[in-house]
Design an enzyme around this catalytic site. Structure first.
Site, short mmCIF file in Angstrom:
data_model
loop_
_atom_site.label_atom_id
_atom_site.label_comp_id
_atom_site.label_asym_id
_atom_site.label_seq_id
_atom_site.Cartn_x
_atom_site.Cartn_y
_atom_site.Cartn_z
N GLU A 1 28.04 39.58 18.16
CA GLU A 1 27.74 40.64 19.12
C GLU A 1 28.97 41.29 19.74
O GLU A 1 28.85 42.22 20.52
CB GLU A 1 26.87 40.07 20.26
CG GLU A 1 25.54 39.52 19.81
CD GLU A 1 24.54 40.61 19.44
OE1 GLU A 1 24.80 41.79 19.78
OE2 GLU A 1 23.50 40.28 18.83
N TRP B 1 12.26 44.54 19.98
CA TRP B 1 12.25 43.29 19.23
C TRP B 1 10.83 42.75 19.25
O TRP B 1 10.31 42.35 20.29
CB TRP B 1 13.22 42.29 19.86
CG TRP B 1 13.24 40.95 19.15
CD1 TRP B 1 13.66 40.71 17.88
CD2 TRP B 1 12.83 39.69 19.68
NE1 TRP B 1 13.54 39.37 17.57
CE2 TRP B 1 13.03 38.71 18.66
CE3 TRP B 1 12.30 39.28 20.91
CZ2 TRP B 1 12.72 37.37 18.84
CZ3 TRP B 1 12.00 37.94 21.09
CH2 TRP B 1 12.21 36.99 20.05
N ALA B 2 10.18 42.78 18.08
CA ALA B 2 8.80 42.30 17.96
C ALA B 2 8.67 41.62 16.60
O ALA B 2 8.15 42.20 15.63
CB ALA B 2 7.82 43.46 18.09
N PRO B 3 9.16 40.40 16.45
CA PRO B 3 9.28 39.75 15.12
C PRO B 3 7.94 39.48 14.44
O PRO B 3 7.89 39.44 13.21
CB PRO B 3 10.01 38.45 15.45
CG PRO B 3 9.79 38.21 16.91
CD PRO B 3 9.71 39.56 17.52
N LYS C 1 3.66 54.50 25.70
CA LYS C 1 3.18 53.17 25.33
C LYS C 1 3.72 52.82 23.95
O LYS C 1 3.91 53.70 23.09
CB LYS C 1 1.64 53.11 25.27
CG LYS C 1 0.95 53.14 26.62
CD LYS C 1 0.94 51.77 27.28
CE LYS C 1 0.04 51.79 28.52
NZ LYS C 1 0.07 50.49 29.22
N GLU D 1 49.30 32.88 39.46
CA GLU D 1 48.30 32.44 40.43
C GLU D 1 48.10 33.47 41.54
O GLU D 1 47.01 33.57 42.11
CB GLU D 1 48.67 31.08 41.00
CG GLU D 1 48.58 29.95 39.99
CD GLU D 1 47.20 29.87 39.32
OE1 GLU D 1 46.18 30.07 40.02
OE2 GLU D 1 47.15 29.64 38.10
N VAL D 2 49.13 34.25 41.85
CA VAL D 2 48.97 35.34 42.83
C VAL D 2 48.08 36.43 42.23
O VAL D 2 47.21 36.98 42.90
CB VAL D 2 50.33 35.89 43.27
CG1 VAL D 2 50.15 37.17 44.09
CG2 VAL D 2 51.09 34.86 44.08
N ARG E 1 45.77 35.90 39.99
CA ARG E 1 44.41 35.34 40.04
C ARG E 1 43.79 35.55 41.42
O ARG E 1 42.63 35.96 41.55
CB ARG E 1 44.44 33.84 39.70
CG ARG E 1 43.05 33.21 39.64
CD ARG E 1 43.11 31.68 39.73
NE ARG E 1 44.00 31.08 38.76
CZ ARG E 1 43.66 30.83 37.49
NH1 ARG E 1 42.47 31.16 37.05
NH2 ARG E 1 44.53 30.25 36.68
N ASP F 1 45.92 49.93 50.83
CA ASP F 1 46.88 50.19 51.89
C ASP F 1 48.30 49.92 51.41
O ASP F 1 48.54 49.04 50.59
CB ASP F 1 46.57 49.29 53.10
CG ASP F 1 47.58 49.46 54.21
OD1 ASP F 1 47.62 50.54 54.81
OD2 ASP F 1 48.35 48.51 54.45
N GLU G 1 47.07 54.81 49.27
CA GLU G 1 47.84 55.32 50.41
C GLU G 1 49.31 55.33 49.99
O GLU G 1 50.01 54.34 50.12
CB GLU G 1 47.64 54.44 51.65
CG GLU G 1 48.29 55.05 52.89
CD GLU G 1 48.81 54.02 53.88
OE1 GLU G 1 48.97 54.38 55.06
OE2 GLU G 1 49.09 52.87 53.48
#
Length: 634
Positions: free
Chosen positions: A17, A45-47, A97, A280-281, A283, A304, A359
């Site tokens: 996918e 999807w209607a198998p 429908k 880590e900053v 993150r 800001d 800004e």
């Protein structure tokens, strides 16, 4: 074992996918999807089905005329080309429908599992699938009219106002005024109230002094129900130096989230500066943005202190003339520049309708161009030179000495293709030690002469008219968005001063006196009404979303400004004593320009005073045709 199973599932999603992100956006492929050529693509999807057909109002409920084609994995597809006139085959708000033929020979009438809208008629038992595909679907505002607000001062009471108060008492005013966006200041928790919210101590915590997190969520939900988007004033440019209740020295070192001194300290703000090169900053900060978007459903951010982030010198002692050498060199902090690009890329990828505003006073090129072009990815920048120019004019110049060319240059000096938010005055100018536009114009007379029950003095007359004209000129010419700070729309008297030692911890000036609008006997309401009508006119004509204005006149001697934008002609006479009759005005598009009395600076207005000859009056006269009335192209 469970972890291995999870990894296997994730691998399969990636292989088949394209990953879980695409997989979980299947609402963009199943059900009904309008294609760029206005054809409609149906997928179900209607198998176990033997056959599928589509029926509805569009084919007069023919049960067999539009069969689906069977595909692999139990999927069924149908394409409806557009009608002869080029419009979709199924009209908006008509019923559909799915007819399912089973292997047992049964015929079933079903609603698509992916239906976006279903309704039930008053006496019906079963819901109907209604095709929802409006010709003009909801999008984020193209004309951004921002109401910058601080929850704590949003009351006439001398205390800290609440989220609930804002929801109940302030949101309806903002809606009435015609603003479609709120920019909320001081939401991220800050220990020092008087910092205006710019010394953040807890980045994931909504300020508890205004109420609970749930009450903030209610505020945002209420704004959304009014069609208003909400931006968070996010402070990722620096942090409070507090240690006990802040990030500073969290692990006992002088760095951790920040650079070690001196690089990690802002010499003017007395705050700590983040190390944007630390994994880590990154993150912490990027997760912080996502937290506010997902937990509170904010619609974007006003970043800001971007100028401080972009340069190692933080803008201290550095002027910007526009020379490109000022923007590209060793003075640029590449770590923070890349952080801003990364933040905008992630936000706009995950949340396509997200709005980001920078800004930045430096004018960094490509700040508001896409990251794929090498830009920083912001949607807008604040046009910070405009409020400074208006304050400079009111402080230093007599009315007759106004430099019309300089005003026009300031209002139009922006890079093509990079959108700006224009504003006539900033929140900083409302703080103690400076003055708002209204206070510069009318000063102490605002205490004694704002009653409509007494004759209007020359100072109040001039001040009110210039207050309106400056705001309309900025609104029409200064940018692709407009911003107003809470209370300035009605010329709020006095200044803003938060409780501190220097004022005995008083809340007297840490409030907005909305009570002044509750009587039409005070002239504050006239300023409020003008601001409302100005925004409503923009909503109608859309000049903020139009291309840059065509300025046809900037006459120094007459003090007259004329420009076209969004099929509207704006005419201003800033001359303190001269009026003009039979004044010839150039327009970009030839044609007849009927007068539309949407905005009135100088009541009363006679609607018969229109058209081929434009009569303009000076700002000091209260006559029937206003210099900043505009004409609409027909």
């Amino acid at each position: 074992e469970q972890v291995q199973l999870l990894q296997k599932q994730l691998f399969q999603l990636e292989e088949t996918e394209g990953g879980f992100d695409r997989f979980t956006r299947s609402y963009k492929t199943f059900g009904v999807q309008r294609q760029p050529d206005d054809s409609l693509f149906f997928t179900e999807w209607a198998p176990a089905a033997e056959a599928l057909f589509l029926t509805g109002d569009f084919n007069e409920w023919n049960k067999f005329s539009h069969p689906y084609t069977k595909k692999e994995f139990g999927k069924w597809e149908l394409v409806l080309p557009p009608k002869h006139d080029g419009t979709p085959a199924v009209d908006h708000k008509t019923k559909l429908k799915v007819v399912v033929h089973t292997k047992k020979g049964d015929r079933l009438y079903r609603i698509s599992p992916w239906a976006k809208y279903v309704t039930r008629e008053e006496k019906a038992v079963v819901y109907d699938w209604v095709h929802w595909d409006p010709p003009q679907p909801y999008t984020k505002p193209t004309s951004l009219r921002i109401y910058e607000a601080h929850v704590g001062i949003a009351s006439s009471e001398a205390n800290v106002a609440s989220y609930a108060n804002f929801t109940i008492n302030v949101l309806p005013r903002i809606k009435e005024l015609g603003y479609n966006c709120i920019q909320l200041m001081a939401i991220m928790e800050h220990a020092y109230y008087a910092s205006f919210g710019y010394q953040v101590t807890s980045y994931f915590a909504a300020s508890s002094r205004f109420g609970t997190p749930e009450e903030l969520k209610q505020l945002i939900d209420a704004a959304h129900s009014m069609g208003i988007v909400v931006l968070l004033d996010v402070v990722h440019s620096h942090a409070s130096k507090n240690t006990e209740d802040g990030l500073n020295c969290f692990d006992g070192s002088d760095s951790c989230f920040f650079h070690s001194p001196p690089r990690g300290e802002h010499s003017l703000w007395g705050s700590r500066l983040f190390n944007y090169g630390s994994w880590e900053v990154l993150r912490f900060l990027l997760s912080n943005l996502r937290w506010w978007m997902e937990e509170y459903c904010f619609d974007g951010f006003r970043f800001d202190g971007v100028t401080s982030m972009l340069y190692h010198h933080h803008g201290i002692g550095s002027g910007f003339s526009g020379d490109y050498s000022e923007y590209f060199g060793l003075q640029v902090d590449e770590d923070s520049l890349v952080y801003l690009m990364l933040a905008n890329h992630i936000l706009h990828t995950l949340y396509p309708d997200c709005i980001t505003v920078a800004e930045d006073v430096s004018g960094m090129p490509a700040l508001c161009r896409g990251v794929e072009e090498g830009g920083l990815g912001f949607d807008y920048r604040l046009a910070m030179a405009i409020p400074d120019k208006w304050i400079q004019i009111l402080k230093e110049l007599k009315d007759e000495d106004w430099d019309i060319g300089d005003i026009i240059h300031t209002l139009t000096n922006r890079r093509y293709g990079e959108k700006c938010i224009a504003y006539a005055e900033s929140h900083d100018q409302a703080l103690v030690g400076d003055k708002s536009l209204a206070f510069w114009l009318m000063d102490k007379e605002m205490y004694t002469n704002m009653s409509s029950q007494i004759p209007m003095t020359a100072i109040i007359d001039r001040g009110m008219q210039l207050h309106k004209m400056i705001r309309l000129l900025t609104h029409g010419l200064g940018g692709e968005g407009y911003l107003n700070f809470i209370g300035n729309e009605f010329g709020h008297p006095e200044w803003l001063d938060f409780p501190r030692e220097g004022n005995n911890q008083s809340y007297h000036y840490a409030r907005r006196q909305f009570n002044l609008l509750d009587t039409d006997q005070l002239r504050y309401y006239q300023l409020y009404a003008f601001d409302r009508d100005m925004n409503r006119a923009e909503e109608e004509y859309g000049w903020l979303a139009a291309p840059p204005a065509f300025v046809s006149a900037k006459h120094e001697e007459d003090k007259v400004i004329v420009f076209d934008r969004g099929h509207v002609v704006f005419i201003f006479n800033f001359h303190p004593s001269k009026s003009f009759q039979d004044y010839r005005v150039a327009v970009e598009a030839p044609g007849k320009y009927p007068f539309r009395p949407r905005l009135s600076l100088f009541p009363p207005f006679r609607s018969s005073d229109i058209v081929s000859t434009v009569h303009t009056r000076s700002a000091s006269q209260r006559n029937d045709v206003c210099v900043s009335h505009f004409f609409h192209t027909t």
